[in-house]
Scaffold this active site. Structure first.
Site, PDB file in Angstrom:
ATOM      1  CG  HIS A  95      -0.187  -0.133   2.635  1.00  0.00           C
ATOM      2  ND1 HIS A  95       0.399  -0.788   2.956  1.00  0.00           N
ATOM      3  CD2 HIS A  95       0.120   1.122   3.850  1.00  0.00           C
ATOM      4  CE1 HIS A  95       0.884  -0.737   4.038  1.00  0.00           C
ATOM      5  NE2 HIS A  95       0.476   1.096   4.358  1.00  0.00           N
ATOM      6  CG  HIS A 250       5.081   1.100   3.426  1.00  0.00           C
ATOM      7  ND1 HIS A 250       4.490   2.417   3.067  1.00  0.00           N
ATOM      8  CD2 HIS A 250       4.135   1.173   4.346  1.00  0.00           C
ATOM      9  CE1 HIS A 250       3.434   3.258   4.176  1.00  0.00           C
ATOM     10  NE2 HIS A 250       3.439   2.064   5.180  1.00  0.00           N
TER      11      HIS A 250
HETATM   12  C1  OGA Z   1       2.717   2.636   8.437  1.00  0.00           C
HETATM   13  C2  OGA Z   1       2.765   1.232   7.684  1.00  0.00           C
HETATM   14  C3  OGA Z   1       4.775  -0.302   8.346  1.00  0.00           C
HETATM   15  C4  OGA Z   1       5.707  -0.900   9.563  1.00  0.00           C
HETATM   16  O1  OGA Z   1       2.997   2.710   9.386  1.00  0.00           O
HETATM   17  O2  OGA Z   1       2.062   3.190   7.818  1.00  0.00           O
HETATM   18  O3  OGA Z   1       2.521   0.723   6.935  1.00  0.00           O
HETATM   19  O4  OGA Z   1       6.325  -1.680   9.570  1.00  0.00           O
HETATM   20  N1  OGA Z   1       3.776   1.219   8.935  1.00  0.00           N
HETATM   21  O5  OGA Z   1       5.065  -0.786  10.696  1.00  0.00           O
HETATM   22 MN    MN Z   2       1.432   2.409   5.218  1.00  0.00          MN
END
Ligand code: OGA
Ligand code: MN
Length: 275
Positions: A95, A250
């Site tokens: 996302h 990510h």
């Molecule tokens: C966010 C997310 C990734 C993680 O904080 O937006 O996707 O590794 N975190 O915690």
């Molecule tokens: Mn995120």
């Protein structure tokens, strides 16, 4: 300050900088590296919640996330937490944050606070590399197209998280969201063409039904998920990652069942996006 690649097409590690003191030309160099490479990892950071907020304010505006729990003392900080007895994590699929906002957040500064003994890495993928890798006919096909993004199927009271053991921790179940953006954008600072659709929040191409949009979206997602565009952040105490939601996707790995993980996130304000 030294900037070294994390992987051939995505991400950098920055050494020789303490974010608590970074300002001026140092901050500008960090910024440009993140805009270009999608994510920067900085290790060995000593960053209290107050210093985290102060650094974000030096960067620019702070957006408050509507869904994640906030800390009472610092409403600017969203808590990305999985307890040891929870099965579901936050962000456990590809996302980009806040694409469901018409003026989406620029990025985030994520600080590791509690880490599992192993696992809990975060994967990133570079959307400029993804765009470049598309065959010419697919690039031509998406030129001029816009897509609709929403978070309702994820966070609403009948959404994905509500069915899980993470549902009770999240806020905003009654909200509705929606935004349209070009399928391929131009980075507001670097000017690079970037694919700006993502599997979590992009639900249809404008003027097409969700079902009719699937084949094209699935082709784009498959191209973007090529491991060749990816890099991986393995967290340690003191690690901080800063990412650009336009340049990167990510994915938070959920491979540490039975252990707690807690990250502090500050979301940085962004700007409207154009093709
Ligand atoms: C966010 C997310 C990734 C993680 O904080 O937006 O996707 O590794 N975190 O915690
Ligand atoms: Mn995120």
């Amino acid at each position: 300050m030294q900037i070294t690649p994390l992987a051939p097409s995505c991400g950098v590690e920055i050494t020789g900088v303490q974010l608590a003191d970074a300002a001026g030309a140092t901050l500008e160099a960090v910024r440009q590296a993140i805009y270009a490479h999608g994510v920067a990892l900085l290790r060995g950071q000593v960053l209290s919640p107050e210093e985290h907020i102060a650094f974000a304010q030096r960067w620019g505006g702070i957006d408050i996330n509507d869904y994640f729990p906030l800390t009472e003392e610092h409403p600017e900080i969203a808590v990305v937490r999985k307890r040891e007895d929870q099965q579901t994590n936050i962000g456990g699929g590809w996302h980009t944050d806040h694409s469901y906002d018409q003026v989406p957040a620029m990025g985030s500064i994520l600080v590791a606070r509690v880490l599992p003994p192993a696992g809990g890495d975060t994967l990133f993928a570079h959307m400029g590399a993804a765009y470049d890798s598309l065959p010419d006919d697919l690039k031509a096909e998406i030129e001029g197209l816009e897509a609709f993004h929403t978070a309702d199927h994820i966070y609403a009271s009948d959404g994905v998280y509500a069915q899980t053991d993470m549902g009770g921790d999240l806020r905003g179940q009654g909200m509705t969201t929606g935004a349209t953006h070009p399928v391929a954008i131009r980075h507001p600072v670097t000017g690079r063409r970037l694919l700006y659709v993502n599997p979590a929040f992009t639900v249809n191409i404008v003027w097409r039904s969700r079902a009719d949009s699937r084949p094209l979206l699935d082709r784009l997602f498959a191209a973007a998920m090529d491991p060749a565009h990816q890099c991986r952040v393995a967290w340690e105490p003191g690690s901080v990652a800063i990412w650009d939601n336009r340049t990167s996707w990510h994915y938070a790995m959920n491979d540490y069942q039975g252990h707690a993980r807690e990250m502090h996130r500050i979301t940085l304000s962004g700007e409207a996006l154009a093709a």
